[in-house]
Motif scaffolding. Structure first.
Motif, PDB file in Angstrom:
ATOM      1  N   VAL A  45      -9.112 -98.530 -20.941  1.00 56.76           N
ATOM      2  CA  VAL A  45      -8.019 -97.988 -21.752  1.00 56.76           C
ATOM      3  C   VAL A  45      -8.553 -96.936 -22.713  1.00 56.76           C
ATOM      4  N   GLY A  46      -7.959 -95.729 -22.661  1.00 63.45           N
ATOM      5  CA  GLY A  46      -8.289 -94.688 -23.632  1.00 63.45           C
ATOM      6  C   GLY A  46      -7.012 -94.311 -24.364  1.00 63.45           C
ATOM      7  N   LEU A  47      -7.150 -93.770 -25.554  1.00 60.53           N
ATOM      8  CA  LEU A  47      -5.951 -93.455 -26.321  1.00 60.53           C
ATOM      9  C   LEU A  47      -5.942 -92.020 -26.835  1.00 60.53           C
ATOM     10  N   GLU A  48      -4.761 -91.413 -26.864  1.00 62.92           N
ATOM     11  CA  GLU A  48      -4.582 -90.109 -27.515  1.00 62.92           C
ATOM     12  C   GLU A  48      -3.577 -90.332 -28.625  1.00 62.92           C
ATOM     13  N   ILE A  49      -4.009 -90.105 -29.847  1.00 62.58           N
ATOM     14  CA  ILE A  49      -3.158 -90.421 -30.983  1.00 62.58           C
ATOM     15  C   ILE A  49      -2.825 -89.151 -31.748  1.00 62.58           C
ATOM     16  N   MET A 196      -2.882 -84.055 -36.408  1.00 63.19           N
ATOM     17  CA  MET A 196      -4.285 -84.250 -36.029  1.00 63.19           C
ATOM     18  C   MET A 196      -4.223 -85.057 -34.741  1.00 63.19           C
ATOM     19  N   GLU A 197      -4.781 -84.505 -33.670  1.00 58.24           N
ATOM     20  CA  GLU A 197      -4.848 -85.315 -32.457  1.00 58.24           C
ATOM     21  C   GLU A 197      -6.214 -85.977 -32.424  1.00 58.24           C
ATOM     22  N   VAL A 198      -6.214 -87.309 -32.386  1.00 62.35           N
ATOM     23  CA  VAL A 198      -7.457 -88.072 -32.327  1.00 62.35           C
ATOM     24  C   VAL A 198      -7.594 -88.605 -30.908  1.00 62.35           C
ATOM     25  N   VAL A 199      -8.658 -88.204 -30.240  1.00 62.44           N
ATOM     26  CA  VAL A 199      -8.845 -88.638 -28.856  1.00 62.44           C
ATOM     27  C   VAL A 199      -9.908 -89.737 -28.816  1.00 62.44           C
ATOM     28  N   MET A 200      -9.500 -90.918 -28.367  1.00 62.89           N
ATOM     29  CA  MET A 200     -10.448 -92.044 -28.279  1.00 62.89           C
ATOM     30  C   MET A 200     -10.923 -92.200 -26.850  1.00 62.89           C
ATOM     31  N   GLU A 201     -12.236 -92.344 -26.685  1.00 64.04           N
ATOM     32  CA  GLU A 201     -12.805 -92.523 -25.347  1.00 64.04           C
ATOM     33  C   GLU A 201     -12.333 -93.844 -24.740  1.00 64.04           C
TER      34      GLU A 201
END
Lengths: 536, 107
Positions: A45-49, A196-201
């Motif tokens: 699971v990865g997330l784009e916030i 702000m786009e925070v991209v989580m691996e």
């Protein structure tokens, strides 16, 4: 919908890889687990916030940022994409992104660039979004978050998720779809607001981890003030990328899940999608690289309307904006006005306490358990303050106070859907009550009864309620001794058992005394008296 | 030399219509002309993406200085509903690929 399989997967490598639980097929009954000796699945699971920046004005224009205003009233000519307008970068948005990058242990790029991302949609009047695709403002960070193992608050485990990057970008306007009249109504108030786009691996493996990571990010953003991060108001939007594969094999095809409006739904959506993919693959199907929407009513994900096949965003550098240069203490330019300079070190020195630091301080200062500090910070705005106020006004040790806050107060609040600020029991009243308990004027059971009365918010003090309901502990030792004697005399069998060595039966006698006194006896004192009498 | 499929894809993305064979030919010539850029050796040279690359990016203070011009903005709208702009639902679907091809070949 099929039953959710193993929960509580832990660690960077899943402790318990997902296995097919009791799955319900389209027709027919349940299939017992482990029937075909299936290999375990590893969900990824990865997330784009997207977090809306908390600022007065928008990212590239001077129109106001505000939730719920008359349609198209907060729109400048630039936001409406009228010809002849140009973007002008808002300093506050840059600072917010730098703060967030520092709090997430990122490397801040001293030179970052802006790009255009092209696609057609009614709420994107320019036909492109200004974003940072090539060189974003911050990269390579990490976020630590904690989970309870097995749903008990007794054991917490810390996990880390890598932050790929943080980029500044514009928000789009809002579309209201009117299917009846076959039209879309467009409100551009939100168009151009800084994000702000925070991209989580893809370091997470289940819904619980995703929700915990986002919750911690939310707390960090709120502590920094860079975003208010309220999901319900659209200030924090999460898209999840989900795939599954067998251990040792390459990653599977991933799907993107959108339309997730709360942390609870995030966990549900991710877990559903994992389960859906496992079932699809085990039934011999394939996973399409598609975008799916989470339907909160049905609790499942559905394919979104096809967006004209493959999207090509035709990224190009934003020609109207030079590179964004940030400075630190060493590289400060000599002859540039302060207002034009963003100093990373200056911002670093002024970062407020992050949630992890706040929690550690609470544990150290009050001697409460780490799990308690989590609940204090995690659950409610103002709960920590309430707790600290009670501690200040009572002699009871914080370690005992915390139980009353987290077990009693919090459960009342939840039952009645109230926030801490709306609590009919103030910190003053609760402290008052706890003092009575601490001074041994009432028993713990009586205190709970008083709290229930206080909850009605009728304006009575704890002492008044105690007197009214006659809940005071019997202080007269002689009276207690008499009652103890009566109980002893009336229960010869139990007395014999105790004298024969069965100490547990003593508790029964204590209980009987409690009953006789209608809960107004101090169990510790009663035990002492009974023991004294029985040894005579 | 551009394949018909790539052309059709570009047409859809850019919403540009190359109209007829002459238009496509002109496009091919334009691409050939631009290809001459490849003759320059750019090894080790950072691409320039803006003539502003040496300029300072001006930072604006976070004050509200514009907006509140709903009436003016809506003057541009052909249709409006209670201060909302009106747009067709979703994106207007383009004609199917084969329909487009016949159009190109037909002219």
């Amino acid at each position: 919908m099929a039953a959710v399989a193993a929960r509580g997967c832990g660690g960077a490598v899943c402790r318990r890889a997902w296995q097919r639980g009791v799955a319900r097929k389209a027709r027919g009954g349940a299939v017992p687990a482990g029937k075909s000796g299936l290999a375990p699945w590893v969900p990824v699971v990865g997330l784009e916030i997207h977090a809306q920046i908390s600022s007065n004005s928008k990212l590239f224009s001077g129109s106001q940022v505000q939730f719920a205003a008359p349609p198209n009233s907060l729109v400048s000519f630039f936001d409406a994409s009228l010809p002849g307008t140009l973007p002008v970068l808002n300093r506050r948005c840059v600072e917010a992104a730098v703060m967030t990058g520092l709090a997430l242990n990122c490397r801040i790029n001293k030179k970052s660039l802006f790009d255009r991302k092209h696609y057609f949609y009614a709420d994107l009047p320019a036909g492109y979004q200004i974003t940072q695709q090539r060189v974003p403002i911050a990269v390579n960070g990490s976020l630590s978050y904690s989970l309870c193992i097995d749903n008990k608050m007794s054991q917490m485990v810390t996990k880390t998720v890598r932050i790929k990057q943080i980029q500044l970008e514009q928000d789009s306007g809002k579309s209201l779809h009117d299917d009846i009249r076959s039209q879309t109504l467009v409100d551009l108030n939100r168009a151009g607001v800084g994000l702000m786009e925070v991209v989580m691996e893809p370091d997470m493996c289940c819904g619980e981890e995703a929700a915990a990571a986002v919750r911690e990010l939310q707390l960090i953003l709120q502590a920094l003030g860079s975003s208010q991060a309220v999901m319900a108001e659209g200030q924090l939007r999460v898209d999840a990328n989900v795939s599954v594969h067998h251990p040792g094999e390459p990653y599977g095809v991933r799907t993107e899940v959108k339309n997730i409006n709360s942390l609870r739904f995030l966990a549900k959506a991710v877990d559903y999608e994992i389960q859906r993919q496992i079932e699809e693959l085990e039934n011999g199907g394939t996973i399409l690289n598609e975008t799916r929407a989470f339907d909160s009513k049905l609790g499942c994900t559905v394919p979104m309307r096809d967006k004209e096949g493959k999207q090509d965003y035709r990224f190009m550098p934003e020609p109207n904006l030079p590179p964004l240069i940030l400075y630190d203490a060493k590289s400060l330019p000599a002859n540039v006005s302060h207002q034009q300079v963003v100093n990373i070190d200056w911002i670093h020195e002024r970062l407020p306490d992050l949630p992890s630091v706040k929690r550690a301080k609470l544990v150290e200062q009050y001697g409460i358990l780490p799990e308690h500090s989590f609940t204090l910070l995690q659950n409610e705005d103002g709960l920590t303050e309430f707790f600290e106020n009670v501690v200040k006004q009572t002699q009871m040790k914080p370690r005992k106070v915390i139980g009353w806050i987290l077990n009693d107060l919090l459960s009342y609040l939840k039952q009645h859907s109230l926030t801490v600020k709306e609590s009919p029991v103030s910190s003053f009243l609760l402290a008052d009550l706890l003092n009575l308990l601490e001074k041994k004027e009432i028993s713990a059971a009586a205190a709970k009864q008083v709290l229930a009365e206080l909850w009605k918010g009728e304006g009575k003090t704890p002492l008044e309620i105690v007197k009214e309901k006659k809940l005071e502990l019997i202080q007269d030792q002689k009276e207690l001794e008499q009652i103890c004697q009566v109980v002893i005399d009336g229960h010869e069998n139990e007395v014999m058992a105790i004298k024969a060595g069965n100490r547990k039966v003593l508790n029964k006698l204590i209980g009987l005394v409690q009953r006789e006194t209608h809960g107004r006896s101090n169990p510790v004192l009663v035990k002492q008296l009974l023991e004294k009498k029985l040894s005579e | 030399r551009a394949a018909a499929e790539l052309l059709a894809h570009l047409e859809r993305l850019a919403l540009v219509d190359f109209r007829d064979a002459e238009g496509v030919e002109r496009l091919q010539k334009a691409i050939q002309f631009a290809d001459r850029l490849q003759e320059v050796n750019t090894d080790g040279v950072e691409p320039m993406d803006s003539v502003l690359e040496d300029r300072c990016l001006y930072l604006r203070e976070d004050n509200v200085t514009e907006g509140n011009c709903t009436k003016e903005l809506l003057k541009n709208a052909r249709e409006k509903v209670e201060e909302y702009f009106v747009a067709p639902p979703g994106n207007i679907p383009l004609p199917k690929l084969d329909e487009q091809e016949t159009f190109l070949q037909g002219s």
